[in-house]
Design an enzyme around this catalytic site. Structure first.
Site, PDB file in Angstrom:
ATOM      1  N   PHE A 224       2.711  63.224  89.714  1.00  0.00           N
ATOM      2  CA  PHE A 224       4.094  62.841  89.455  1.00  0.00           C
ATOM      3  C   PHE A 224       4.862  63.981  88.790  1.00  0.00           C
ATOM      4  CE2 PHE A 224       1.717  58.920  89.506  1.00  0.00           C
ATOM      5  CZ  PHE A 224       2.566  57.982  90.066  1.00  0.00           C
ATOM      6  N   ASP A 225       6.106  64.173  89.208  1.00  0.00           N
ATOM      7  CA  ASP A 225       7.076  64.857  88.365  1.00  0.00           C
ATOM      8  C   ASP A 225       7.396  63.897  87.220  1.00  0.00           C
ATOM      9  OD1 ASP A 225       9.072  66.701  87.534  1.00  0.00           O
ATOM     10  OD2 ASP A 225      10.574  65.532  88.599  1.00  0.00           O
ATOM     11  N   MET A 226       7.980  64.394  86.150  1.00  0.00           N
ATOM     12  CA  MET A 226       8.263  63.512  85.022  1.00  0.00           C
ATOM     13  C   MET A 226       9.708  63.041  85.011  1.00  0.00           C
ATOM     14  SD  MET A 226       7.498  63.954  80.917  1.00  0.00           S
ATOM     15  CE  MET A 226       9.008  64.821  80.449  1.00  0.00           C
TER      16      MET A 226
END
Length: 233
Positions: free
Chosen positions: A16-18
């Protein structure tokens, strides 16, 4: 729902990107940058800020100078910005809708989970602790742990190596063009995320676009615990 990519096996790990995917972080960065720039006599709009989403500060700083001709150097700007954005994370960070549910479903199914974000480590740790997200993640890679930021693939290749999963078996969730490009350059499949409409920027190269984390299909990934339970039924 049909397979994410025909003739390819499901992914073995999800990265995941944050900000914009798990954490509603872009308004925090925008508020901090707006306040700092106002102190230097410049006005930042959300429309201008969206051009910077997913980019590293090395990319953003020349554009800031071009647009605003600030009377300060990069070091002075960063010294003003750092405490402002950290305070934003400490006081105002919230999880994106559905983040805990999706992470919980994937973790319960035995899927290794990673984080690869351009955000610097202190703010990553604040957000993950404040929002109780760290417990779901096997590995996390922050922007200050790599030498080249997105759209370079380094950060995603680093996350895959720490997960001990081949890049081609990783699936990425990203909300920015630079992030999608980074994942694809790493040889990974990518889901474009547009929660609440996202930034409005095109996510060219994404294998699928979802408008909500609830739209994530567990059929896109191997789920070892679920499949193991079925084998013993």
């Amino acid at each position: 729902m049909p397979p994410l990519t025909p003739h390819q096996p499901p992914a073995r790990a999800v990265i995941f990107d944050m900000d914009g995917v798990l954490v509603d972080g872009e308004p925090l960065h925008f508020a901090a940058a707006r306040d700092v720039l106002a102190g230097f006599g410049a006005e930042l709009t959300w429309e201008t800020y969206t051009d910077w989403i997913g980019e590293t500060f090395d990319t953003i700083w020349p554009d800031i100078q071009r647009r605003f001709a600030l009377p300060v150097d990069r070091g002075e700007y960063e010294r003003a910005f750092g405490p402002r954005v950290q305070e934003q994370y400490e006081r105002h960070a919230v999880a994106m809708p559905g983040a805990h549910d999706l992470l919980g479903r994937l973790r319960a199914a035995g899927v290794p989970l990673g984080l690869a974000t351009s955000t610097k480590r202190p703010r990553v740790d604040i957000a993950l602790a404040r929002l109780d997200l760290a417990r779901f993640l096997t590995v996390t890679v922050s922007g200050d742990e790599v030498s080249r930021g997105k759209p370079d693939p380094e950060i995603y290749l680093t996350a895959a190596a720490r997960l001990d999963v081949p890049p081609e078996r990783c699936l990425v969730l990203e909300d920015s063009p630079a992030g999608v490009a980074s994942a694809r350059a790493a040889g990974m499949r990518a889901i474009g995320v547009r929660i609440n409409g996202g930034s409005g920027r095109p996510l060219d190269g994404a294998d699928r676009i979802i408008e909500s984390l609830a739209d994530f299909d567990l059929g896109w990934v191997e789920t070892p615990q679920r499949e193991g339970a079925q084998a013993h039924a």
